[in-house]
Design a protein around this motif. Structure first.
Motif, PDB file in Angstrom:
ATOM      1  N   LEU A  79      70.004  48.679  18.625  1.00 36.31           N
ATOM      2  CA  LEU A  79      70.319  49.295  17.338  1.00 36.31           C
ATOM      3  C   LEU A  79      69.199  50.235  16.893  1.00 36.31           C
ATOM      4  O   LEU A  79      69.438  51.370  16.493  1.00 36.31           O
ATOM      5  N   VAL A  80      67.958  49.775  16.999  1.00 36.32           N
ATOM      6  CA  VAL A  80      66.808  50.550  16.529  1.00 36.32           C
ATOM      7  C   VAL A  80      66.399  51.615  17.542  1.00 36.32           C
ATOM      8  O   VAL A  80      66.063  52.736  17.167  1.00 36.32           O
ATOM      9  N   LYS A  81      66.410  51.282  18.821  1.00 38.15           N
ATOM     10  CA  LYS A  81      66.083  52.209  19.909  1.00 38.15           C
ATOM     11  C   LYS A  81      64.712  52.866  19.746  1.00 38.15           C
ATOM     12  O   LYS A  81      64.566  54.070  19.903  1.00 38.15           O
ATOM     13  N   GLU A  82      63.708  52.051  19.449  1.00 39.36           N
ATOM     14  CA  GLU A  82      62.349  52.569  19.292  1.00 39.36           C
ATOM     15  C   GLU A  82      61.687  52.739  20.654  1.00 39.36           C
ATOM     16  O   GLU A  82      61.656  51.810  21.455  1.00 39.36           O
ATOM     17  N   SER A 103      63.046  51.448  28.310  1.00 45.45           N
ATOM     18  CA  SER A 103      63.374  50.248  27.541  1.00 45.45           C
ATOM     19  C   SER A 103      62.845  50.397  26.122  1.00 45.45           C
ATOM     20  O   SER A 103      61.946  51.194  25.865  1.00 45.45           O
ATOM     21  N   TYR A 104      63.407  49.629  25.213  1.00 48.64           N
ATOM     22  CA  TYR A 104      63.056  49.776  23.805  1.00 48.64           C
ATOM     23  C   TYR A 104      61.998  48.765  23.375  1.00 48.64           C
ATOM     24  O   TYR A 104      61.876  47.685  23.954  1.00 48.64           O
ATOM     25  N   ALA A 105      61.256  49.137  22.342  1.00 48.04           N
ATOM     26  CA  ALA A 105      60.090  48.353  21.915  1.00 48.04           C
ATOM     27  C   ALA A 105      60.371  47.396  20.759  1.00 48.04           C
ATOM     28  O   ALA A 105      59.783  46.329  20.691  1.00 48.04           O
ATOM     29  N   PHE A 106      61.215  47.783  19.826  1.00 44.64           N
ATOM     30  CA  PHE A 106      61.366  46.997  18.593  1.00 44.64           C
ATOM     31  C   PHE A 106      62.609  46.129  18.641  1.00 44.64           C
ATOM     32  O   PHE A 106      63.693  46.639  18.888  1.00 44.64           O
ATOM     33  N   PRO A 107      62.429  44.851  18.368  1.00 38.58           N
ATOM     34  CA  PRO A 107      61.219  44.053  18.199  1.00 38.58           C
ATOM     35  C   PRO A 107      60.747  43.511  19.546  1.00 38.58           C
ATOM     36  O   PRO A 107      61.452  43.627  20.551  1.00 38.58           O
ATOM     37  N   SER A 108      59.579  42.907  19.567  1.00 40.71           N
ATOM     38  CA  SER A 108      59.038  42.347  20.801  1.00 40.71           C
ATOM     39  C   SER A 108      59.815  41.094  21.205  1.00 40.71           C
ATOM     40  O   SER A 108      59.842  40.106  20.469  1.00 40.71           O
ATOM     41  N   GLY A 109      60.430  41.150  22.366  1.00 42.04           N
ATOM     42  CA  GLY A 109      61.142  39.989  22.882  1.00 42.04           C
ATOM     43  C   GLY A 109      60.196  38.859  23.264  1.00 42.04           C
ATOM     44  O   GLY A 109      60.516  37.687  23.098  1.00 42.04           O
ATOM     45  N   HIS A 110      59.010  39.221  23.775  1.00 41.41           N
ATOM     46  CA  HIS A 110      58.016  38.204  24.126  1.00 41.41           C
ATOM     47  C   HIS A 110      57.587  37.425  22.878  1.00 41.41           C
ATOM     48  O   HIS A 110      57.508  36.194  22.900  1.00 41.41           O
ATOM     49  N   ALA A 111      57.305  38.147  21.798  1.00 44.67           N
ATOM     50  CA  ALA A 111      56.875  37.486  20.553  1.00 44.67           C
ATOM     51  C   ALA A 111      58.026  36.669  19.970  1.00 44.67           C
ATOM     52  O   ALA A 111      57.825  35.547  19.496  1.00 44.67           O
TER      53      ALA A 111
END
Length: 180
Positions: A79-82, A103-111
């Motif tokens: 949705l955000v596509k950051e 690949s997109y950054a927001f939000p962090s999947g790891h976090a």
């Protein structure tokens, strides 16, 4: 928004220029690898399924991880596509090669995954397991900044989403199992 992104990029450049070292890089590359696909959280949860006493916790952790995956990677990233920080700011040098520029950054999947699982381990297991789980969650999250693949707000949003998924999973499991 551009000013906010620029400020976040400055934080990443500060990390890159002041604290990066070969030893810390090795440690945090390993740490971030532990968070790949949430396996560091899935494996203990699967082991907890075998004991009746810890089964509700295991179900809650697995539910929280599934919610995190759906919300973070399935919905919000698309949705955000950051763009990743190193795409927008080429002076940020990513230290991991498996993170795609597309690949997109927001939000962090790891976090998000880390904070969907670790607080549950902390709350429901003895502190000798819970405290290391929380420390690992923070280290995995910080590694994403150090390695240059997420902005600070990506990690904070992932942390908040993970906590929300943990809370929601406990509510769901309590309702379903009436035990946790």
């Amino acid at each position: 928004m551009d000013t906010l992104m620029h400020m976040q990029a400055l934080i990443l450049l500060f990390l890159q220029d002041t604290i990066r070292s070969p030893l810390l890089t090795s440690v945090l590359e390993f740490t971030t690898g532990l968070g790949n696909m949430g396996l560091i959280w899935v494996v203990p949860a699967l082991l907890l399924l075998f004991k009746k006493k810890t089964r509700p916790l295991a179900v809650a952790v697995l539910t929280a991880l599934l919610l995190s995956l759906i919300i973070t990677n399935g919905v919000l990233k698309n949705l955000v596509k950051e763009a990743r920080p190193f795409v927008t700011y080429p002076e940020i040098i990513p230290l991991v090669t498996h993170v795609s520029a597309s690949s997109y950054a927001f939000p962090s999947g790891h976090a998000s995954a880390s904070f969907a699982a670790a607080p549950l381990f902390y709350h429901y297991l003895p502190k000798k397991f819970g405290i290391p789980a929380l420390v690992l969650a923070f280290l995995i999250s910080f590694s994403r900044l150090y390695l240059g693949v997420h902005y600070p707000l990506d990690v904070l949003a992932g942390l908040a989403l993970g906590l929300m998924c943990a809370w929601l999973a406990v509510k769901m499991v309590r309702k379903a199992m009436r035990e946790i």
